[in-house]
Design an enzyme around this catalytic site. Structure first.
Site, PDB file in Angstrom:
ATOM      1  N   HIS A  87       0.784  -1.178  -0.069  1.00 52.78           N
ATOM      2  CA  HIS A  87      -0.160  -0.059  -0.146  1.00 52.78           C
ATOM      3  C   HIS A  87       0.851   1.311   0.108  1.00 52.78           C
ATOM      4  CE1 HIS A  87      -3.855   1.891   0.696  1.00 52.78           C
ATOM      5  NE2 HIS A  87      -3.012   3.007   1.252  1.00 52.78           N
ATOM      6  N   CYS A  88       0.776   1.928  -1.136  1.00 46.82           N
ATOM      7  CA  CYS A  88       1.523   3.313  -1.257  1.00 46.82           C
ATOM      8  C   CYS A  88       1.002   4.551  -0.910  1.00 46.82           C
ATOM      9  CB  CYS A  88       2.055   3.258  -2.755  1.00 46.82           C
ATOM     10  SG  CYS A  88       3.254   4.644  -2.766  1.00 46.82           S
TER      11      CYS A  88
END
Length: 368
Positions: free
Chosen positions: A155-156
């Site tokens: 998850h960026c």
């Protein structure tokens, strides 16, 4: 205040906080556009030919960069198909069982006709309590999105999105074009940075913009280069960031190269077969995100023995539709394994060494 109201306020605050990194990057890019186009090219460069070349090249890179960034942010991650979700009767049956061994028997029965080859580290069927589904291979539950994401990489926060099967190509192009953007600015800004630094040009408003633009672009280049090289290595090895940290486990044990099919196939699994689509952030990845060809595709006695086995066509994705057409499970496996003979597989000799079984413990993975 009512509990529901408190939860709504909390979710709204979290949404705002999650968008702060994206807003920060957007503001930096907007300022860099002004600094480069107006202060450097229009105000500081006197040579008309040089000015035109710089502006044309800059805008080509800028458009590709912003296009890839947009696609990475707003492409919704794909979730497991309906076939992997437990039916109402299976949920009730699983809830009635208290022992992990009995629950594993139920999950093994459910997973028997699904293209699943990975297990937990203890050898159990991968099951998500939150989403109530049997996890497809390479699928993980994101605690931020609170959903299971197909081929989840990470998850960026810089894109406020999960990077997974549906947008991994876009993320790679975003890294590539953002690096190219910074390198281009650094290279073309260098001579004017030196002139301002040595007082070779008059002290104008452009001085601050040009000097700070050089520092910002060169620093971002270093960090982006390391991240881009790392993800290029992951693509070549056909691994996600999560799989690089913890190797996927099969029935015979953990195998970090279990999904690797050779350099060419690994690359095309992400970027697709048609070279004309590789440089552009349009969807061209191979597969459906639920099933993946492996070097060990025929070594699991609980699964069908042929990767070309055709189960019923997929139904609609649970919860929401996505822009990618649903395909029959295993279609991606057959296509990749039977594709052009120029693709050489590198796992032939290693497969024999991997053969074998282990005694799976009876436990359910709760991965959050």
């Amino acid at each position: 205040m009512a509990p529901s109201g408190s939860r709504s306020i909390k979710r709204s605050c979290q949404t705002v906080l999650y968008w702060i990194p994206v807003i920060f990057i957007t503001l930096i890019v907007a300022w860099s556009y002004y600094a480069y186009v107006v202060q450097l090219c229009i105000e500081s460069i006197d040579n008309i030919g040089q000015k035109i070349v710089y502006l044309l090249a800059y805008h080509v890179v800028f458009i590709l960069f912003t296009w890839a960034y947009w696609q990475t942010i707003f492409t919704k991650p794909m979730n497991p198909l309906k076939e992997f979700h437990l039916s109402y009767s299976d949920k009730e049956l699983l809830e009635r069982e208290d022992r992990g061994e009995s629950q594993q028997e139920i999950l093994r029965r459910i997973a028997k006709d699904l293209p699943i080859y990975t297990r937990t580290m203890s050898g159990a069927i991968r099951f998500c309590d939150r989403c109530q589904l049997v996890k497809p291979d390479r699928c993980h539950h994101c605690s931020v999105c609170d959903k299971c994401i197909l081929k989840m990489d990470h998850h960026c926060p810089w894109v406020n999105n999960c990077v997974g099967f549906s947008n991994y190509k876009f993320f790679m192009l975003f890294l590539a074009y953002s690096l190219l953007y910074c390198i281009f600015i650094t290279a073309t800004d260098l001579q004017y940075f030196i002139k301002f630094w040595t007082n070779g040009l008059p002290d104008t408003q452009a001085k601050f913009h040009i000097m700070f633009l050089f520092f910002a672009a060169s620093m971002f280049s270093v960090s982006l280069a390391s991240l881009f090289v790392y993800h290029c290595w992951l693509v070549c090895k056909n691994r996600s960031t999560l799989e690089a940290v913890r190797a996927p486990a099969f029935r015979h044990g953990a195998d970090k190269n279990g999904f690797s099919l050779g350099l060419s196939k690994n690359f095309r699994q992400v970027f697709g077969d048609e070279m004309r689509y590789w440089p552009f952030p349009v969807y061209s990845s191979l597969g459906d995100g639920c099933s993946f060809p492996t070097c060990l595709v025929n070594q699991d006695p609980e699964q069908p023995t042929s990767p070309g086995h055709n189960p019923p066509p997929n139904k609609a994705v649970v919860g929401e539709s996505h822009q990618f057409p649903a395909k029959p499970l295993r279609e991606s496996q057959s296509r990749l394994l039977n594709s052009a003979p120029s693709w050489t597989e590198n796992g032939g000799a290693e497969d024999k060494e991997r053969r074998g079984t282990s005694n799976p413990a009876m436990a359910i993975e709760n991965e959050t």
